[in-house]
Design a protein around this motif. Structure first.
Motif, PDB file in Angstrom:
ATOM      1  N   THR A   1       0.894  -1.217  -0.080  1.00  0.00           N
ATOM      2  CA  THR A   1      -0.059  -0.030   0.030  1.00  0.00           C
ATOM      3  C   THR A   1       0.710   1.047   0.157  1.00  0.00           C
ATOM      4  OG1 THR A   1      -1.787   1.173   0.933  1.00  0.00           O
ATOM      5  CG2 THR A   1      -0.213  -0.046   2.397  1.00  0.00           C
TER       6      THR A   1
ATOM      7  N   GLU B   1       1.242   4.843   1.225  1.00  0.00           N
ATOM      8  CA  GLU B   1       0.907   5.590   2.552  1.00  0.00           C
ATOM      9  C   GLU B   1      -0.289   6.358   2.258  1.00  0.00           C
ATOM     10  OE1 GLU B   1       2.586   8.111   6.391  1.00  0.00           O
ATOM     11  OE2 GLU B   1       4.150   7.082   5.091  1.00  0.00           O
ATOM     12  N   GLY B   2      -1.349   5.959   3.049  1.00  0.00           N
ATOM     13  CA  GLY B   2      -2.585   6.888   2.984  1.00  0.00           C
ATOM     14  C   GLY B   2      -3.366   6.203   2.091  1.00  0.00           C
ATOM     15  N   GLU B   3      -3.161   5.224   1.274  1.00  0.00           N
ATOM     16  CA  GLU B   3      -3.942   4.653   0.213  1.00  0.00           C
ATOM     17  C   GLU B   3      -5.458   4.357   0.709  1.00  0.00           C
ATOM     18  OE1 GLU B   3      -4.411   1.430  -3.568  1.00  0.00           O
ATOM     19  OE2 GLU B   3      -2.421   1.508  -2.061  1.00  0.00           O
TER      20      GLU B   3
ATOM     21  N   VAL C   1      -8.142   3.929   4.183  1.00  0.00           N
ATOM     22  CA  VAL C   1      -8.619   4.205   5.609  1.00  0.00           C
ATOM     23  C   VAL C   1      -9.757   3.511   6.009  1.00  0.00           C
ATOM     24  CG1 VAL C   1      -7.809   6.822   5.021  1.00  0.00           C
ATOM     25  CG2 VAL C   1     -10.114   6.167   4.512  1.00  0.00           C
TER      26      VAL C   1
ATOM     27  N   LYS D   1     -14.019   0.152   5.401  1.00  0.00           N
ATOM     28  CA  LYS D   1     -12.490  -0.023   4.650  1.00  0.00           C
ATOM     29  C   LYS D   1     -12.784   0.733   3.287  1.00  0.00           C
ATOM     30  CE  LYS D   1     -11.738  -4.284   7.152  1.00  0.00           C
ATOM     31  NZ  LYS D   1     -11.787  -5.727   6.901  1.00  0.00           N
TER      32      LYS D   1
ATOM     33  N   ARG E   1     -10.969   3.501   0.178  1.00  0.00           N
ATOM     34  CA  ARG E   1      -9.886   4.373  -0.304  1.00  0.00           C
ATOM     35  C   ARG E   1      -9.730   5.601   0.334  1.00  0.00           C
ATOM     36  NH1 ARG E   1      -7.377   2.233  -5.102  1.00  0.00           N
ATOM     37  NH2 ARG E   1      -8.475   0.539  -6.103  1.00  0.00           N
ATOM     38  N   ALA E   2      -8.618   6.069   0.354  1.00  0.00           N
ATOM     39  CA  ALA E   2      -8.735   7.727   0.983  1.00  0.00           C
ATOM     40  C   ALA E   2      -9.416   8.514   0.084  1.00  0.00           C
ATOM     41  CB  ALA E   2      -7.352   8.225   1.237  1.00  0.00           C
TER      42      ALA E   2
ATOM     43  N   VAL F   1     -12.136   9.457  10.389  1.00  0.00           N
ATOM     44  CA  VAL F   1     -11.405   8.754   9.342  1.00  0.00           C
ATOM     45  C   VAL F   1     -10.194   8.308  10.156  1.00  0.00           C
ATOM     46  CG1 VAL F   1     -10.168   9.049   7.222  1.00  0.00           C
ATOM     47  CG2 VAL F   1     -12.521  10.174   7.398  1.00  0.00           C
TER      48      VAL F   1
ATOM     49  N   PRO G   1      -6.292   6.221   9.583  1.00  0.00           N
ATOM     50  CA  PRO G   1      -5.387   5.676   8.430  1.00  0.00           C
ATOM     51  C   PRO G   1      -5.299   4.142   8.752  1.00  0.00           C
ATOM     52  CG  PRO G   1      -4.030   6.786  10.347  1.00  0.00           C
ATOM     53  CD  PRO G   1      -5.692   6.984  10.791  1.00  0.00           C
TER      54      PRO G   1
ATOM     55  N   LEU H   1      -2.064   1.880   7.605  1.00  0.00           N
ATOM     56  CA  LEU H   1      -0.721   2.255   7.265  1.00  0.00           C
ATOM     57  C   LEU H   1      -0.071   1.269   6.490  1.00  0.00           C
ATOM     58  CD1 LEU H   1       0.805   3.256  10.557  1.00  0.00           C
ATOM     59  CD2 LEU H   1      -0.125   4.759   9.044  1.00  0.00           C
TER      60      LEU H   1
END
Length: 112
Positions: free
Chosen positions: A5, A7-9, A11, A66, A68-69, A92, A94, A96
């Motif tokens: 992933t 990072e941040g993809e 949340v 679950k 995507r950001a 929201v 994160p 990781l």
């Protein structure tokens, strides 16, 4: 734990709901509309909070959505429209990293 992933993809959107039926309806809608890969519903919460000037103690269920950001704004708008509470908690959190095979599956479940 490693994974593929960015990072941040991904949340979690955390929320509480008044019943299992309300949580399942919300989860089904988000998954069907490809705004979430999965919604985990956890029964058995007991929430204590102040509402309209009085302390309230209520049974609730938690939903961990679950997604995507990149879909957060659309998912939050849909959650706001579907949620039975006047002022829902939509938080929201994160994600990781995660295992590659799960993240690949999750990507395929949602809008690009």
């Amino acid at each position: 734990m490693g994974g593929d992933t960015q990072e941040g993809e991904f949340v979690f959107i955390y929320t509480t709901l008044p019943s299992m039926a309300a949580a399942e309806a919300l989860g089904r809608a988000l998954v069907a509309e490809k705004l979430a890969a999965c919604v985990n519903i956890h029964p058995g919460l007991r929430s204590v909070y102040v509402w309209e000037g009085k302390v309230a103690v209520e049974d609730e269920v938690a939903g961990f959505i679950k997604t995507r950001a990149a879909l957060v704004n659309e998912a939050m708008a849909r959650l706001s429209a579907l949620h039975p509470y006047d002022v829902p908690a939509l938080l929201v959190l994160p994600i990781l990293a995660g295992n590659t095979d799960y993240l690949e599956w999750a990507r395929r479940q949602m809008k690009a």
